[in-house]
Motif scaffolding. Sequence first.
Motif, PDB file in Angstrom:
ATOM      1  N   ILE A   1     116.309 -21.389  37.976  1.00  0.00           N
ATOM      2  CA  ILE A   1     115.629 -22.465  37.257  1.00  0.00           C
ATOM      3  C   ILE A   1     115.034 -21.941  35.954  1.00  0.00           C
ATOM      4  O   ILE A   1     115.137 -22.586  34.898  1.00  0.00           O
ATOM      5  N   GLN A   2     114.432 -20.744  35.997  1.00  0.00           N
ATOM      6  CA  GLN A   2     113.867 -20.183  34.766  1.00  0.00           C
ATOM      7  C   GLN A   2     114.956 -19.846  33.756  1.00  0.00           C
ATOM      8  O   GLN A   2     114.764 -20.013  32.547  1.00  0.00           O
ATOM      9  N   CYS A   3     116.087 -19.377  34.244  1.00  0.00           N
ATOM     10  CA  CYS A   3     117.204 -19.111  33.332  1.00  0.00           C
ATOM     11  C   CYS A   3     117.644 -20.395  32.638  1.00  0.00           C
ATOM     12  O   CYS A   3     117.885 -20.412  31.420  1.00  0.00           O
ATOM     13  N   LEU A   4     117.767 -21.473  33.400  1.00  0.00           N
ATOM     14  CA  LEU A   4     118.213 -22.740  32.838  1.00  0.00           C
ATOM     15  C   LEU A   4     117.157 -23.355  31.928  1.00  0.00           C
ATOM     16  O   LEU A   4     117.468 -23.870  30.845  1.00  0.00           O
ATOM     17  N   ALA A   5     115.905 -23.302  32.355  1.00  0.00           N
ATOM     18  CA  ALA A   5     114.839 -23.977  31.617  1.00  0.00           C
ATOM     19  C   ALA A   5     114.481 -23.260  30.322  1.00  0.00           C
ATOM     20  O   ALA A   5     114.155 -23.895  29.318  1.00  0.00           O
ATOM     21  N   GLU A   6     114.555 -21.921  30.352  1.00  0.00           N
ATOM     22  CA  GLU A   6     114.051 -21.146  29.224  1.00  0.00           C
ATOM     23  C   GLU A   6     115.109 -20.271  28.557  1.00  0.00           C
ATOM     24  O   GLU A   6     114.788 -19.504  27.647  1.00  0.00           O
TER      25      GLU A   6
ATOM     26  N   MET B   1     122.574 -18.744  49.414  1.00  0.00           N
ATOM     27  CA  MET B   1     123.213 -19.302  48.219  1.00  0.00           C
ATOM     28  C   MET B   1     123.235 -20.828  48.253  1.00  0.00           C
ATOM     29  O   MET B   1     122.993 -21.490  47.242  1.00  0.00           O
ATOM     30  N   ALA B   2     123.498 -21.412  49.433  1.00  0.00           N
ATOM     31  CA  ALA B   2     123.522 -22.868  49.540  1.00  0.00           C
ATOM     32  C   ALA B   2     122.131 -23.456  49.309  1.00  0.00           C
ATOM     33  O   ALA B   2     121.975 -24.450  48.589  1.00  0.00           O
ATOM     34  N   HIS B   3     121.128 -22.844  49.906  1.00  0.00           N
ATOM     35  CA  HIS B   3     119.752 -23.343  49.770  1.00  0.00           C
ATOM     36  C   HIS B   3     119.278 -23.220  48.321  1.00  0.00           C
ATOM     37  O   HIS B   3     118.662 -24.145  47.777  1.00  0.00           O
ATOM     38  N   ALA B   4     119.561 -22.087  47.684  1.00  0.00           N
ATOM     39  CA  ALA B   4     119.157 -21.897  46.291  1.00  0.00           C
ATOM     40  C   ALA B   4     119.854 -22.902  45.385  1.00  0.00           C
ATOM     41  O   ALA B   4     119.238 -23.486  44.482  1.00  0.00           O
ATOM     42  N   THR B   5     121.149 -23.119  45.622  1.00  0.00           N
ATOM     43  CA  THR B   5     121.910 -24.075  44.817  1.00  0.00           C
ATOM     44  C   THR B   5     121.346 -25.482  44.958  1.00  0.00           C
ATOM     45  O   THR B   5     121.188 -26.211  43.973  1.00  0.00           O
ATOM     46  N   GLN B   6     121.020 -25.872  46.200  1.00  0.00           N
ATOM     47  CA  GLN B   6     120.453 -27.202  46.425  1.00  0.00           C
ATOM     48  C   GLN B   6     119.113 -27.355  45.705  1.00  0.00           C
ATOM     49  O   GLN B   6     118.822 -28.415  45.133  1.00  0.00           O
ATOM     50  N   ALA B   7     118.300 -26.306  45.710  1.00  0.00           N
ATOM     51  CA  ALA B   7     117.010 -26.366  45.034  1.00  0.00           C
ATOM     52  C   ALA B   7     117.182 -26.528  43.530  1.00  0.00           C
ATOM     53  O   ALA B   7     116.462 -27.297  42.882  1.00  0.00           O
ATOM     54  N   VAL B   8     118.150 -25.813  42.960  1.00  0.00           N
ATOM     55  CA  VAL B   8     118.404 -25.907  41.524  1.00  0.00           C
ATOM     56  C   VAL B   8     118.925 -27.297  41.170  1.00  0.00           C
ATOM     57  O   VAL B   8     118.498 -27.906  40.171  1.00  0.00           O
TER      58      VAL B   8
ATOM     59  N   GLY C   1     118.336 -30.027  42.799  1.00  0.00           N
ATOM     60  CA  GLY C   1     117.198 -30.935  42.920  1.00  0.00           C
ATOM     61  C   GLY C   1     116.313 -30.883  41.691  1.00  0.00           C
ATOM     62  O   GLY C   1     115.830 -31.911  41.211  1.00  0.00           O
ATOM     63  N   TRP C   2     116.095 -29.660  41.169  1.00  0.00           N
ATOM     64  CA  TRP C   2     115.282 -29.503  39.954  1.00  0.00           C
ATOM     65  C   TRP C   2     115.960 -30.185  38.767  1.00  0.00           C
ATOM     66  O   TRP C   2     115.296 -30.872  37.980  1.00  0.00           O
ATOM     67  N   GLN C   3     117.277 -30.017  38.637  1.00  0.00           N
ATOM     68  CA  GLN C   3     118.005 -30.627  37.525  1.00  0.00           C
ATOM     69  C   GLN C   3     117.925 -32.151  37.593  1.00  0.00           C
ATOM     70  O   GLN C   3     117.736 -32.828  36.573  1.00  0.00           O
ATOM     71  N   GLN C   4     118.081 -32.702  38.802  1.00  0.00           N
ATOM     72  CA  GLN C   4     118.013 -34.154  38.955  1.00  0.00           C
ATOM     73  C   GLN C   4     116.619 -34.683  38.621  1.00  0.00           C
ATOM     74  O   GLN C   4     116.475 -35.702  37.947  1.00  0.00           O
ATOM     75  N   ALA C   5     115.596 -33.960  39.096  1.00  0.00           N
ATOM     76  CA  ALA C   5     114.225 -34.381  38.815  1.00  0.00           C
ATOM     77  C   ALA C   5     113.930 -34.285  37.326  1.00  0.00           C
ATOM     78  O   ALA C   5     113.234 -35.130  36.757  1.00  0.00           O
ATOM     79  N   ARG C   6     114.481 -33.258  36.682  1.00  0.00           N
ATOM     80  CA  ARG C   6     114.250 -33.083  35.245  1.00  0.00           C
ATOM     81  C   ARG C   6     114.903 -34.207  34.451  1.00  0.00           C
ATOM     82  O   ARG C   6     114.309 -34.742  33.503  1.00  0.00           O
ATOM     83  N   ARG C   7     116.130 -34.562  34.842  1.00  0.00           N
ATOM     84  CA  ARG C   7     116.803 -35.668  34.161  1.00  0.00           C
ATOM     85  C   ARG C   7     116.069 -36.991  34.381  1.00  0.00           C
ATOM     86  O   ARG C   7     115.946 -37.808  33.468  1.00  0.00           O
ATOM     87  N   ALA C   8     115.583 -37.181  35.611  1.00  0.00           N
ATOM     88  CA  ALA C   8     114.900 -38.444  35.921  1.00  0.00           C
ATOM     89  C   ALA C   8     113.549 -38.534  35.227  1.00  0.00           C
ATOM     90  O   ALA C   8     113.157 -39.590  34.731  1.00  0.00           O
TER      91      ALA C   8
ATOM     92  N   GLY D   1     112.462 -36.393  32.644  1.00  0.00           N
ATOM     93  CA  GLY D   1     112.477 -35.980  31.250  1.00  0.00           C
ATOM     94  C   GLY D   1     111.438 -34.942  30.908  1.00  0.00           C
ATOM     95  O   GLY D   1     111.091 -34.774  29.751  1.00  0.00           O
ATOM     96  N   SER D   2     110.903 -34.211  31.923  1.00  0.00           N
ATOM     97  CA  SER D   2     109.908 -33.175  31.672  1.00  0.00           C
ATOM     98  C   SER D   2     110.454 -31.817  32.029  1.00  0.00           C
ATOM     99  O   SER D   2     111.567 -31.696  32.487  1.00  0.00           O
ATOM    100  N   SER D   3     109.616 -30.776  31.816  1.00  0.00           N
ATOM    101  CA  SER D   3     110.143 -29.422  31.775  1.00  0.00           C
ATOM    102  C   SER D   3     109.842 -28.605  33.007  1.00  0.00           C
ATOM    103  O   SER D   3     109.150 -29.025  33.916  1.00  0.00           O
ATOM    104  N   THR D   4     110.332 -27.476  32.967  1.00  0.00           N
ATOM    105  CA  THR D   4     110.375 -26.297  33.838  1.00  0.00           C
ATOM    106  C   THR D   4     110.115 -26.579  35.296  1.00  0.00           C
ATOM    107  O   THR D   4     110.894 -27.239  35.949  1.00  0.00           O
ATOM    108  N   HIS D   5     109.024 -26.009  35.845  1.00  0.00           N
ATOM    109  CA  HIS D   5     108.947 -25.798  37.280  1.00  0.00           C
ATOM    110  C   HIS D   5     108.478 -27.060  37.963  1.00  0.00           C
ATOM    111  O   HIS D   5     107.815 -27.048  38.886  1.00  0.00           O
TER     112      HIS D   5
END
Length: 259
Positions: A200-205, A237-244, A246-253, A255-259
């Motif tokens: 998530i930090q790699c993607l966000a920052e 790997m599956a759990h980490a992928t699902q968390a990422v 979920g973060w991407q979907q929440a960010r799109r919905a 429109g706010s940042s990082t964690h």
Amino acid sequence: MTQDAPAESIPTDSLATLAAVDVQKLAARMAQDGFAQVFRLTLDEDDAGRARGVEALATALGNWSRAADGDDARALRLAMLVSGLDQWGLAYSQAFGLVAIPGLSELLGELRTALGPEQDARFQRQFAALDASEGNAIDFKIDLRRGIHLALWHAMIASDEREQATAILTRLGGMMFALTEMMPVLGWRLVADALAHIQIQCLAEGLAADGLAREMNEALFGALAKELPAQFRDRVMAHATQAVLGWQQARRAGGSSTH
């Protein structure tokens, strides 16, 4: 947990009645902040300055632990703080080749010597209880390990020297691998949590995007994919992928940042 993972019971947190989730998470943050302070005191202050800083920090941590309702709850708060500080010190000592962190040793000593015999006995019982079951104080354990893992990861990708970056990589990967042995039921979840936050930090920052940082980051994920036992690797790997995701979907919905 993935759908094809074997069913398993989640160990009960038998300490939850003494320390609620918010208290456990606060203990993890206080241990992290406390370690950061004594580390700076060790680096930046002379002996007298370090002693003053350690005394003030010990007083603040002691006051927080004594603010709990009941003797066992007070002992558990202190046990979490001491355990957290100790784990931070061990991780940094091994990752950076430190022989000692004087400020940390002094802080731990101050916290213990302030206890009377009965208080010390209660402290020792609660300290042992933390490791008596994987589920005990699990929220503390997750937040504590996340902080340690992310701090080492940031140090790894910030390093300009391959030798140092590789040393941190080795320690970080070893710590994650060891979690699945020390905590055969829940350890993989702590590893997955850390990897998700790294991604998530790699993607966000835009971190670890190129150069040595990217090489070390890829090496970490590659080493875990290779070294973790298959039943843990797939779930991590599956759990980490699902968390990422979920973060991407929440960010799109949102429109706010990082964690």
